[in-house]
Design a protein around this motif. Structure first.
Motif, PDB file in Angstrom:
ATOM      1  N   THR A 190      42.179 -24.543  40.756  1.00 45.17           N
ATOM      2  CA  THR A 190      41.083 -23.601  40.973  1.00 45.17           C
ATOM      3  C   THR A 190      41.068 -23.087  42.409  1.00 45.17           C
ATOM      4  O   THR A 190      40.866 -21.898  42.665  1.00 45.17           O
ATOM      5  N   GLY A 191      41.287 -23.994  43.357  1.00 48.00           N
ATOM      6  CA  GLY A 191      41.348 -23.567  44.753  1.00 48.00           C
ATOM      7  C   GLY A 191      42.492 -22.602  45.012  1.00 48.00           C
ATOM      8  O   GLY A 191      42.348 -21.635  45.779  1.00 48.00           O
ATOM      9  N   ILE A 192      43.643 -22.835  44.384  1.00 52.53           N
ATOM     10  CA  ILE A 192      44.777 -21.915  44.550  1.00 52.53           C
ATOM     11  C   ILE A 192      44.450 -20.545  43.973  1.00 52.53           C
ATOM     12  O   ILE A 192      44.824 -19.507  44.538  1.00 52.53           O
ATOM     13  N   SER A 193      43.734 -20.520  42.847  1.00 46.89           N
ATOM     14  CA  SER A 193      43.337 -19.238  42.254  1.00 46.89           C
ATOM     15  C   SER A 193      42.451 -18.439  43.207  1.00 46.89           C
ATOM     16  O   SER A 193      42.624 -17.226  43.376  1.00 46.89           O
ATOM     17  N   VAL A 194      41.493 -19.135  43.846  1.00 53.93           N
ATOM     18  CA  VAL A 194      40.640 -18.455  44.821  1.00 53.93           C
ATOM     19  C   VAL A 194      41.477 -17.927  45.979  1.00 53.93           C
ATOM     20  O   VAL A 194      41.284 -16.793  46.448  1.00 53.93           O
ATOM     21  N   TYR A 195      42.426 -18.737  46.440  1.00 57.42           N
ATOM     22  CA  TYR A 195      43.285 -18.324  47.554  1.00 57.42           C
ATOM     23  C   TYR A 195      44.088 -17.077  47.194  1.00 57.42           C
ATOM     24  O   TYR A 195      44.231 -16.150  48.007  1.00 57.42           O
ATOM     25  N   LEU A 196      44.622 -17.013  45.987  1.00 59.18           N
ATOM     26  CA  LEU A 196      45.413 -15.859  45.559  1.00 59.18           C
ATOM     27  C   LEU A 196      44.560 -14.596  45.505  1.00 59.18           C
ATOM     28  O   LEU A 196      44.983 -13.530  45.967  1.00 59.18           O
ATOM     29  N   ARG A 232      44.539  -8.434  51.991  1.00 61.73           N
ATOM     30  CA  ARG A 232      45.852  -8.037  52.461  1.00 61.73           C
ATOM     31  C   ARG A 232      45.804  -6.638  53.042  1.00 61.73           C
ATOM     32  O   ARG A 232      45.220  -5.726  52.465  1.00 61.73           O
ATOM     33  N   TYR A 234      44.502 -20.760  36.134  1.00 61.21           N
ATOM     34  CA  TYR A 234      45.405 -20.617  37.281  1.00 61.21           C
ATOM     35  C   TYR A 234      46.691 -19.880  36.892  1.00 61.21           C
ATOM     36  O   TYR A 234      47.173 -19.004  37.620  1.00 61.21           O
ATOM     37  N   VAL A 288      41.660 -13.981  47.058  1.00 58.05           N
ATOM     38  CA  VAL A 288      41.225 -13.591  48.404  1.00 58.05           C
ATOM     39  C   VAL A 288      42.376 -12.944  49.167  1.00 58.05           C
ATOM     40  O   VAL A 288      42.185 -11.976  49.916  1.00 58.05           O
ATOM     41  N   GLY A 289      43.598 -13.450  48.966  1.00 53.31           N
ATOM     42  CA  GLY A 289      44.754 -12.862  49.625  1.00 53.31           C
ATOM     43  C   GLY A 289      45.004 -11.434  49.187  1.00 53.31           C
ATOM     44  O   GLY A 289      45.370 -10.575  49.992  1.00 53.31           O
ATOM     45  N   CYS A 338      45.811 -16.265  36.328  1.00 52.27           N
ATOM     46  CA  CYS A 338      45.455 -15.639  37.601  1.00 52.27           C
ATOM     47  C   CYS A 338      46.713 -15.341  38.418  1.00 52.27           C
ATOM     48  O   CYS A 338      46.820 -14.275  39.053  1.00 52.27           O
TER      49      CYS A 338
END
Length: 215
Positions: A159-165, A172, A63, A167-168, A66
């Motif tokens: 891990t979920g925050i890493s996916v969110y970053l 974008r 994380y 995907v963003g 990332c």
């Protein structure tokens, strides 16, 4: 606009391009560090059964790295936007690389860099979380189990925050350019304020052929 202003804009452009190149190299170093660090932790954690909990370091380190990778990519995007919106109108003829690259984006971004990054950062984290999930039901003291569960859940959230970053960054929208940078003023290049995304681009005039007047 004087020659001094133009030279200043060109010097700033060269400095910003060097900054973009430096950030791009730093991105590659981050990916290399992620692969090396994850491989070392997994190899060390699997070398002995009692060290399996060491794998929980991977979600947190992934994380952090990332976040640094996405931060560099965002900074490069904003630098490109500044060049396109602020510097290009100050240079006669413009600096067309930013507008051209946005209009001709790579069609295979999902396969050529997004999926590899998902595997490199959150993918490695999910793998280690799966390996260590069995420790939550192992026969051990309640406080040890509670501490392990807390660390495991924190790793899952990271891990979920890493996916969110990631995907963003992929989804974008392209930076919106000002009218000064949109209108190239060149024959054969449509004005983005009036031409649609599928508008045909006519070929520039051949040498010796009269240039059509601008509308």
């Amino acid at each position: 606009m004087t020659d001094i202003d133009i030279q200043g804009a060109l010097a700033e452009y060269q400095s910003l391009r060097a900054e973009i190149d430096s950030r791009a190299k730093f991105q590659q170093q981050i990916v290399g560090l992620q692969l090396t660090l994850t491989s070392a932790i997994v190899a060390f954690g699997l070398s002995r059964p009692g060290l399996l909990a060491v794998l929980l370091i991977v979600p947190l380190s992934s994380y952090l790295l990332c976040g640094r990778y996405v931060g560099q990519r965002t900074a490069m995007r904003w630098t490109t936007r500044y060049i396109d919106e602020e510097l290009a109108p100050r240079v006669p003829g413009g600096l067309g690389w930013g507008a051209w690259s946005q209009a001709n984006r790579r069609p295979a971004r999902l396969l050529d860099w997004f999926l590899p990054l998902l595997i490199c950062f959150p993918g490695a984290s999910l793998l280690t979380l799966g390996w260590t999930a069995g420790l939550m039901v192992a026969h051990q003291a309640w406080y040890t189990t509670a501490g392990f569960v807390i660390v495991w859940v924190v790793g899952l959230v990271a891990t979920g925050i890493s996916v969110y970053l990631l995907v963003g960054v992929l989804g974008r929208a392209a930076p919106v350019r000002t009218s000064a940078s949109r209108n190239t003023g060149l024959p054969g290049v449509p004005d983005a304020r009036t031409a649609g995304p599928d508008a045909p681009v006519s070929a520039p005039p051949a040498p010796g052929e009269p240039v059509p007047p601008l509308r």
